[in-house]
Design an enzyme around this catalytic site. Structure first.
Site, mmCIF file in Angstrom:
data_model
loop_
_atom_site.group_PDB
_atom_site.id
_atom_site.type_symbol
_atom_site.label_atom_id
_atom_site.label_comp_id
_atom_site.label_asym_id
_atom_site.label_seq_id
_atom_site.Cartn_x
_atom_site.Cartn_y
_atom_site.Cartn_z
ATOM 1 C CG ASN A 189 13.711 -57.077 -4.499
ATOM 2 O OD1 ASN A 189 14.016 -56.560 -3.365
ATOM 3 N ND2 ASN A 189 12.294 -57.267 -4.647
ATOM 4 C CB VAL A 190 20.059 -59.017 -5.966
ATOM 5 C CG1 VAL A 190 20.555 -57.589 -5.687
ATOM 6 C CG2 VAL A 190 20.036 -59.897 -4.853
ATOM 7 C CG ASP A 191 14.355 -61.242 -6.358
ATOM 8 O OD1 ASP A 191 13.966 -61.044 -7.254
ATOM 9 O OD2 ASP A 191 13.931 -61.237 -5.196
ATOM 10 C CG HIS A 231 20.439 -52.239 -4.751
ATOM 11 N ND1 HIS A 231 19.432 -52.585 -3.603
ATOM 12 C CD2 HIS A 231 20.766 -51.303 -4.665
ATOM 13 C CE1 HIS A 231 19.320 -51.353 -2.893
ATOM 14 N NE2 HIS A 231 20.303 -50.441 -3.685
ATOM 15 C CB CYS A 267 42.301 -62.000 -16.148
ATOM 16 S SG CYS A 267 41.311 -61.310 -14.691
ATOM 17 C CB SER A 271 10.775 -50.661 -0.822
ATOM 18 O OG SER A 271 11.927 -49.873 -0.286
ATOM 19 C CB SER A 272 11.734 -50.590 5.000
ATOM 20 O OG SER A 272 13.145 -50.467 4.380
ATOM 21 C CG LEU A 285 3.459 -55.962 -1.319
ATOM 22 C CD1 LEU A 285 5.010 -56.298 -1.058
ATOM 23 C CD2 LEU A 285 3.284 -54.944 -2.221
#
Length: 300
Positions: A118-120, A135, A197, A235-236, A278
């Site tokens: 997860n990216v949360d 990730h 930049c 997770s799948s 869960l």
């Protein structure tokens, strides 16, 4: 009392059992040395949708690919418009009971670490330490030219200042923080550049079609090698980035346990798959192990 298993179909069509008996998971946690591998299903109870579960976003939404992002200014404008809108909701999401249970297991020395797809940032928000973001994380942005990092909050402020009249209504939010907008809604959204930049800014996440940094993969492999058991949560395991660690554990004879409502690509390697929600399951496990959940967010 052991409960009877339920049955569900794997992605290959083969019928495999999913059980409602979480006793093996409790046994693994009692033994300690557990490495957690979490996926999007752990965050759905926080209001962040899943990619592949029931009603998952992949059935209606094609995520941005790395190749499209770096190759098209128009694609970047579309991405940042949608992501800027989604961020307003995404960053307000808080950890749920599942995240708090994982943090509690860690505080009590039962875990060797957490690998999250997860990216949360919700594991960290719940108080978990030693979290490897496989990730990446949406809290950061990176410049593709100078490789400097910045805060997503600062970027959100700059985007707001550059697009003061941008206030469309999104149809829905996706797991990567991307909101569904039409091209007409995106309009002439203005993208801002790196303040150092003038390079192209990208969220510090692994896009579809992009590879996980090799050093991060190696760090995860070392964690798997040293774990007593691998506990997969929500997770799948459809993509190889997570499945490879399940296969690594199975090859080494390390028990793999999965808590996921739907069948996963890793079921054949697992000692058990618990087909229960869960949050409820992990809260019950914490209670059975006499581990209190901390409902107060950790101090920043």
């Amino acid at each position: 009392m052991r409960m009877r298993p339920t049955l569900s179909w794997t992605p290959s069509g083969e019928l495999r059992p999913g059980t409602t008996d979480w006793a093996p998971v409790a046994d693994a946690l009692r033994a300690g040395g557990v490495l957690v591998l979490s996926g999007a299903g752990l965050s759905t109870e926080s209001g962040i949708p899943d990619y592949r579960g029931e009603g998952g976003s992949l059935s209606r939404h094609t995520p941005m690919t790395y190749q499209e992002f770096i190759g098209s200014e128009r694609a970047r404008r579309r991405y940042w418009a949608r992501s800027h809108l989604g961020w307003r909701t995404f960053h307000r999401a808080g950890p749920n009971a599942g995240h708090r249970a994982v943090a509690a297991f860690g505080r009590h020395g039962l875990l060797t670490g957490v690998i999250t797809q997860n990216v949360d940032g919700l594991h960290q928000a719940a108080g978990s330490e030693d979290v490897v973001e496989l990730h990446g994380g949406l809290e950061r942005v990176v410049c593709l030219s100078c490789r400097g990092f910045g805060s997503r909050r600062d970027l959100a402020r700059r985007l707001q200042e550059a697009n003061t009249d941008f206030a469309p209504m999104a149809a829905r939010l996706n797991p990567d923080g991307d909101a569904d907008l039409t091209d007409e809604q995106v309009g002439e959204f203005r993208v801002v550049a790196c303040p150092r930049c003038e390079g192209i800014l990208k969220p510090d996440v692994v896009f579809f079609g992009e590879t996980v940094p090799p050093q991060r993969v190696e760090q995860c492999r070392e964690l798997v090698a040293s774990a007593t058991s691998l506990l997969v949560l929500g997770s799948s395991l459809t993509v190889m980035s997570g499945l490879r660690f399940v296969r690594q554990a199975a090859r080494a004879g390390t028990p793999v346990l999965i808590v996921n409502r739907d069948a996963t690509r890793g079921d054949e390697h697992a000692l058990t798959r618990v087909a229960l929600p869960l949050g409820t399951t992990l809260t019950t496990l914490a209670d059975q192990l006499n581990i209190p959940l901390n409902t107060t967010p950790p101090a920043n």
